[in-house]
Design a protein around this motif. Structure first.
Motif, mmCIF file in Angstrom:
data_model
loop_
_atom_site.group_PDB
_atom_site.id
_atom_site.type_symbol
_atom_site.label_atom_id
_atom_site.label_comp_id
_atom_site.label_asym_id
_atom_site.label_seq_id
_atom_site.Cartn_x
_atom_site.Cartn_y
_atom_site.Cartn_z
ATOM 1 N N GLY A 754 -19.645 60.934 49.074
ATOM 2 C CA GLY A 754 -19.839 61.930 49.589
ATOM 3 C C GLY A 754 -18.689 63.207 49.067
ATOM 4 O O GLY A 754 -18.651 62.761 47.994
ATOM 5 N N PHE A 755 -19.314 64.264 49.350
ATOM 6 C CA PHE A 755 -19.115 65.230 48.352
ATOM 7 C C PHE A 755 -17.529 65.772 49.077
ATOM 8 O O PHE A 755 -17.267 65.366 50.635
ATOM 9 C CB PHE A 755 -19.497 66.547 48.426
ATOM 10 N N GLU A 756 -16.286 66.219 48.174
ATOM 11 C CA GLU A 756 -15.514 66.344 48.797
ATOM 12 C C GLU A 756 -15.299 67.380 49.014
ATOM 13 O O GLU A 756 -15.864 68.116 48.910
ATOM 14 C CB GLU A 756 -13.975 66.713 47.345
ATOM 15 N N GLY A 757 -14.833 67.639 51.157
ATOM 16 C CA GLY A 757 -14.670 68.763 51.985
ATOM 17 C C GLY A 757 -15.907 69.236 53.004
ATOM 18 O O GLY A 757 -16.660 68.847 53.386
ATOM 19 N N GLY A 758 -16.392 67.522 51.963
ATOM 20 C CA GLY A 758 -18.300 67.573 53.260
ATOM 21 C C GLY A 758 -17.599 66.084 53.860
ATOM 22 O O GLY A 758 -17.088 65.866 53.542
ATOM 23 N N LYS A 759 -18.841 65.357 54.462
ATOM 24 C CA LYS A 759 -18.727 64.777 55.711
ATOM 25 C C LYS A 759 -19.979 63.153 54.577
ATOM 26 O O LYS A 759 -21.203 62.898 53.970
ATOM 27 C CB LYS A 759 -19.840 64.486 56.603
ATOM 28 N N ASP A 760 -18.669 62.340 54.625
ATOM 29 C CA ASP A 760 -19.702 61.274 53.713
ATOM 30 C C ASP A 760 -20.326 60.228 53.958
ATOM 31 O O ASP A 760 -20.556 60.448 55.795
ATOM 32 C CB ASP A 760 -17.685 59.471 53.590
ATOM 33 N N GLN A 761 -21.454 59.394 53.584
ATOM 34 C CA GLN A 761 -22.175 58.605 54.206
ATOM 35 C C GLN A 761 -22.036 57.106 53.971
ATOM 36 O O GLN A 761 -22.069 57.203 52.625
ATOM 37 C CB GLN A 761 -22.982 58.918 53.804
ATOM 38 N N THR A 762 -22.375 56.555 54.710
ATOM 39 C CA THR A 762 -21.637 55.088 54.504
ATOM 40 C C THR A 762 -22.958 53.863 54.372
ATOM 41 O O THR A 762 -24.293 54.242 54.894
ATOM 42 C CB THR A 762 -20.791 54.112 55.309
ATOM 43 N N ILE A 763 -22.837 53.175 53.105
ATOM 44 C CA ILE A 763 -24.808 52.503 52.830
ATOM 45 C C ILE A 763 -24.334 51.029 52.989
ATOM 46 O O ILE A 763 -23.516 50.837 52.150
ATOM 47 C CB ILE A 763 -25.262 52.947 51.231
ATOM 48 N N ASN A 764 -25.013 50.553 53.803
ATOM 49 C CA ASN A 764 -24.903 48.746 53.112
ATOM 50 C C ASN A 764 -26.151 48.193 52.560
ATOM 51 O O ASN A 764 -26.900 48.727 52.800
ATOM 52 C CB ASN A 764 -24.732 47.746 54.951
ATOM 53 N N PHE A 765 -25.821 47.892 50.746
ATOM 54 C CA PHE A 765 -26.654 47.912 49.928
ATOM 55 C C PHE A 765 -27.408 46.287 49.572
ATOM 56 O O PHE A 765 -28.640 46.399 49.916
ATOM 57 C CB PHE A 765 -26.398 48.031 49.149
ATOM 58 N N ASN A 766 -26.643 45.623 50.690
ATOM 59 C CA ASN A 766 -27.238 44.056 50.033
ATOM 60 C C ASN A 766 -26.911 42.794 51.633
ATOM 61 O O ASN A 766 -26.995 41.727 51.438
ATOM 62 C CB ASN A 766 -26.199 43.488 49.298
ATOM 63 N N PHE A 809 -17.037 57.783 45.242
ATOM 64 C CA PHE A 809 -17.784 56.322 45.264
ATOM 65 C C PHE A 809 -16.742 55.504 46.091
ATOM 66 O O PHE A 809 -15.419 55.642 45.396
ATOM 67 C CB PHE A 809 -18.995 56.006 44.583
ATOM 68 N N LYS A 810 -16.705 55.030 47.162
ATOM 69 C CA LYS A 810 -15.190 54.333 47.956
ATOM 70 C C LYS A 810 -16.088 52.457 48.140
ATOM 71 O O LYS A 810 -16.638 52.736 49.095
ATOM 72 C CB LYS A 810 -14.648 54.999 49.037
ATOM 73 N N PRO A 811 -15.599 51.568 47.660
ATOM 74 C CA PRO A 811 -15.835 50.021 48.107
ATOM 75 C C PRO A 811 -15.724 50.035 49.012
ATOM 76 O O PRO A 811 -13.961 50.337 48.930
ATOM 77 C CB PRO A 811 -15.491 50.053 46.853
ATOM 78 N N LEU A 812 -16.147 49.347 50.008
ATOM 79 C CA LEU A 812 -15.531 49.233 50.970
ATOM 80 C C LEU A 812 -15.214 48.036 51.724
ATOM 81 O O LEU A 812 -14.836 47.201 52.000
ATOM 82 C CB LEU A 812 -16.553 50.128 52.585
ATOM 83 N N ASP A 813 -15.875 47.417 50.387
ATOM 84 C CA ASP A 813 -16.190 45.552 50.424
ATOM 85 C C ASP A 813 -15.703 44.762 49.488
ATOM 86 O O ASP A 813 -15.887 46.280 48.166
ATOM 87 C CB ASP A 813 -17.087 44.712 51.091
ATOM 88 N N PRO A 814 -14.808 43.768 48.586
ATOM 89 C CA PRO A 814 -14.743 43.641 47.808
ATOM 90 C C PRO A 814 -16.313 43.203 46.240
ATOM 91 O O PRO A 814 -17.277 42.462 47.569
ATOM 92 C CB PRO A 814 -14.307 42.446 47.508
ATOM 93 N N GLY A 815 -15.770 42.963 45.704
ATOM 94 C CA GLY A 815 -17.152 42.644 44.467
ATOM 95 C C GLY A 815 -18.615 43.619 44.423
ATOM 96 O O GLY A 815 -19.852 43.290 43.911
#
Length: 845
Positions: A754-766, A809-815
């Motif tokens: 997400g952009f600073e000052g905007g809304k983050d979007q969470t993505i489950n990629f796998n 970009f924020k990793p919410l899980d390891p690896g």
């Protein structure tokens, strides 16, 4: 089928046009003459009255046949063999008998210049049932006929000078018919050994043990010239004196049939070194103050060359290939020429016009001609190129009537401004053809001389020049590349000819863009990708040359390395070095730690340059060419720089590079911004972790991962700063991560964007990267086989006053390994490598 036949026919015709029609075959057929049968060669008969040069060529033919079939033919002194080879010259007693017996039509040779005919004749004379007869209109015609036979048997003119192997043949046959190359278009055709230090001089010292080229060396040079159907030589003159160093030099050349001249600034058959070595004794090289001594110097040169065919250079330049004076003193030079002609007449006791002479209109000497100076009608007027292969002046219709004719002094080697060109062949095939056919079209056909430097590594342009001098009209734009193909077939075999020709043509083209001596980090544009493009072209060509090299039979590898592989590798490496230097300087200015990697590449390429030359000098051909490739070429700033050796280009290194990370700012262009993961603006790690660059990870540059993977990712983030054009309020962000499986949480791993000052979007990629029936073939295998997962996030762009945005970009899980981000605002095109990285700069933080 008709088109295919026509193409084959035209190819054969065009190739055959470059030489006499093929009369040698290696399988028996009908009534063909068996020159070699089951390994046994016919003897060779040369009449005792024959010229010494023909005798020498016949001796070489013995050795050539020995190379072909393994057995040396006998040299007969009488006509007492059932079958034999007969070689002789028009006008000699033996050939007169043949002609009077009606075996040869004298009209074929009468009054011709350097022409030969070759044919099989039954009962040519008493004691011989059948013979291959080679007859020349003069001694060189006979010599050319002998060497044509050798060449068609498979002995390249470059067999010694480029270590070209000779294919063994148990049988050699001559087809019926009469064969000839006709007469040469250009009367005098030759090469100029020049700029011979340090390579040629030190090679000669190593090979022959002399500080100058002696008659053994010049015998090799003369043989090559004759095998190439040339007849003329300007000997080396930087530190050598052809006539004075070894009295056998002149005798050897004269006996072999090669005409000697002296270069454009060495008048009256005297070598410049002869004056330089005695300058204290002789005084100044100044005709206004030292005429008596200089005239005597000239007289001694003419006395010494008597009895040869040598061409006398007349006129005068300054001491050491410089201008004679600041002003164009026409009267003085006219007086010089007048006195030189008088000396020629006095010494030879014949009119001066009976001694061939040439006046070289080189550089400032052309000014004398333009200001009205003229020389007698019999003198050859030698024009020149600009030292870089572009013809400077050609005679107009009136000038073409000059009875002495016109010549051209042409270069594939040069010492002078802006930089020397001595190291490699840098002459595109098309350039030489275009300028030489222009030269011939304007009536310049009396003398062609080519400055070849050390001789090696100019093997191909020498061959092209000599073939054009023999018959310039045999070439056109449609068949020009048949010439390098024929050259390559001769050196490496018919099966390798097409690919070798393609590489030879391309390396000649690429090298012609800029010489190695002039190349530097600023030659090509780094920002537009031009530098990478040209460097990649060379690397591809090198890979192709190496691929062909390893496919060759062992006996061809030394020749291939000399003629193809080394020049390709050497220049490809030089391009790689200067490209790396350009990258090093760019990244250093940006405080980018990758500058150090490019500095390493510069050092590696510089070391490889030396290694390639060392191989050429010491390993290739068993060290036969030691010192021939020691020419300095890295470090020039001016043509006459006197630096002692190749110099490592200037490079910069960033101290403590691990601290110099982040700070990248990207600017949008063409509707997208592509960002490599390691080129971040700022990064924040979770406790007991660090953001780690994994070099070479992924499809392009690298990956970024929070390590170790066993620690929580709470609070970790990595941010990228970009500048978008005004008016952009929505973008699609392509997030490219490694295809990591859900090892930590079977429901899948997540990140947010997400952009600073905007809304983050969470993505489950796998979450669907598994072997469940609905996923295994449609998602799982196709994804993991390509090793990345691409997800798209549609984001609103916050309002900023300057267009600057920070995307996090924020990793919410390891690896999770981030490889690349692409911010698309209308210009992204689907790309397997996700487009080239966008333009960036680094800010200090």
């Amino acid at each position: 089928m008709k088109k295919l036949f026509l193409f084959f026919y035209l190819s054969v015709v065009s190739i055959a046009a470059f030489a006499a029609e093929q009369f040698v075959i290696f399988t028996p057929a009908g009534n063909h003459f068996p020159l070699v049968a089951n390994g046994v060669p016919c003897p060779i008969y040369i009449d005792s009255s024959e010229d010494k040069g023909v005798m020498i060529a016949a001796g070489n033919l013995q050795q050539d046949i020995l190379q072909v079939c393994g057995k040396k033919p006998e040299l007969l002194t009488s006509t007492s063999s059932k079958r034999c080879i007969i070689a002789g010259t028009y006008g000699t007693p033996f050939i007169k008998k043949l002609m009077s017996a009606g075996k040869i039509d004298k009209k074929e040779l009468d009054g011709k210049n350097e022409k030969y005919i070759l044919q099989v004749i039954a009962n040519p004379c008493e004691g011989i049932d059948e013979a291959v007869v080679i007859i020349g209109s003069d001694r060189r015609g006979t010599i050319y006929g002998i060497y044509e036979l050798s060449e068609q048997m498979g002995v390249s003119p470059w067999y010694w000078w480029a270590d070209v192997p000779v294919m063994k043949q148990a049988n050699v046959y001559i087809k019926p018919g009469q064969y000839s190359d006709g007469e040469p278009a250009v009367t005098y055709r030759g090469i100029f050994l020049n700029d011979e230090a340090p390579c040629l001089t030190r090679w000669v010292k190593h090979t022959y043990g002399t500080n100058y080229g002696d008659h053994r060396f010049y015998a090799r040079v003369c043989e090559l010239i004759l095998r190439l159907k040339g007849n003329f030589l300007w000997p080396a003159m930087w530190s050598w004196a052809f006539y004075a160093d070894d009295p056998q030099n002149s005798k050897t050349a004269s006996e072999m049939g090669v005409i000697i001249g002296t270069s454009h600034h060495e008048p009256m058959a005297r070598n410049h070194q002869e004056w330089s070595r005695k300058r204290k004794e002789y005084g100044a090289w100044d005709y206004t103050t030292n005429q008596k001594v200089i005239d005597q110097f000239f007289r001694e040169g003419i006395e010494r060359m008597q009895g040869t065919e040598d061409i006398v250079t007349i006129g005068m330049r300054g001491d050491g290939d410089a201008a004679m004076s600041k002003s164009t003193n026409v009267k003085l030079l006219e007086n010089v020429v007048k006195n030189q002609r008088k000396i020629i007449e006095e010494v030879t006791k014949r009119p001066a016009k009976e001694t061939p002479q040439v006046w070289a209109l080189y550089k400032e000497v052309l000014d004398y001609y333009d200001k009205g100076m003229r020389v007698p009608d019999d003198v050859i007027m030698l024009l020149c190129d600009d030292n870089w292969g572009n013809v400077c002046r050609l005679p107009n219709a009136k000038e073409r009537k000059h009875p002495g004719g016109w010549g051209m002094y042409y270069h594939v080697d040069y010492v002078g401004a802006p930089r020397n060109s001595k190291w490699l062949n840098v002459t595109p095939i098309q350039n030489m053809w275009e300028q030489l056919q222009l030269t011939y079209d304007y009536g310049v056909e009396k003398l062609w001389i080519l400055n070849v430097g050390d001789l090696k590594p100019m093997e191909y342009p020498i061959t092209l020049f000599m073939d054009m001098a023999w018959n310039p009209k045999q070439f056109n734009v449609s068949n020009l590349l048949d010439h390098p193909r024929r050259f390559c077939a001769q050196q490496f075999g018919e099966d390798q000819a097409d690919e070798a020709m393609r590489i030879l043509n391309l390396y000649s083209k690429y090298n012609g863009r800029v010489t190695g001596e002039m190349l530097d980090r600023n030659t090509y544009n780094l920002e537009t990708g031009e530098w990478k493009q040209v460097s990649d072209e060379y690397l591809k060509l090198e890979a192709e040359a190496l691929r062909q090299y390893i496919s060759l039979k062992p006996e061809y590898k030394d020749a291939y390395k000399q003629l193809i592989l080394f020049p390709v590798q050497a220049m490809a490496n030089l391009y790689e070095m200067y490209y790396a230097q350009a990258m090093n300087h760019k990244l250093y200015k940006e405080n980018n730690p990758q500058a150090n990697e490019w500095a390493d590449k510069v050092e590696q390429a510089f070391a490889r340059d030396k290694a390639l030359s060392d191989d050429y000098n010491n390993i290739m051909s068993g060290g036969k060419w030691k010192n021939m490739m020691i020419q300095k070429h890295i470090g020039y700033t001016s043509w006459n720089d006197n630096f002692p050796a190749d110099t490592l280009p200037k490079i910069y290194r960033i101290e403590n590079p691990e601290k110099a990370v982040g700070g990248y700012v990207f600017t949008g262009q063409d509707g997208y911004i592509a960002i490599e993961a390691e080129h971040y603006y700022s990064a924040k790690a979770a406790p007991d972790t660090e953001w780690t660059v994994i070099p070479y990870m992924g499809r392009t540059l690298s990956g970024m991962a929070l390590m170790p993977y066993t620690q929580p990712t709470d609070g970790a983030s990595i941010s990228y700063k970009i500048k978008l054009p005004k008016g952009i309020d929505k973008v699609t962000v392509h997030v490219i991560v490694k295809s990591t499986l859900a090892f930590h949480d079977r429901k899948g791993h997540e990140y947010s964007i997400g952009f600073e000052g905007g809304k983050d979007q969470t993505i489950n990629f796998n979450h669907n990267l598994n072997e469940l029936p609905e996923n295994v073939y449609s998602i799982y295998y196709p994804t993991v086989a390509r090793r990345i997962v691409e997800k798209k996030a549609k984001l609103n762009v916050p309002n900023t006053s300057d267009g600057m945005q920070t995307i996090t970009f924020k990793p919410l899980d390891p690896g999770i390994v981030l490889e690349k981000l692409v911010v698309d605002y209308g210009g992204y095109k689907k790309s397997y490598l996700f487009m080239n990285e966008s333009k960036s700069k680094r800010e200090s933080r």
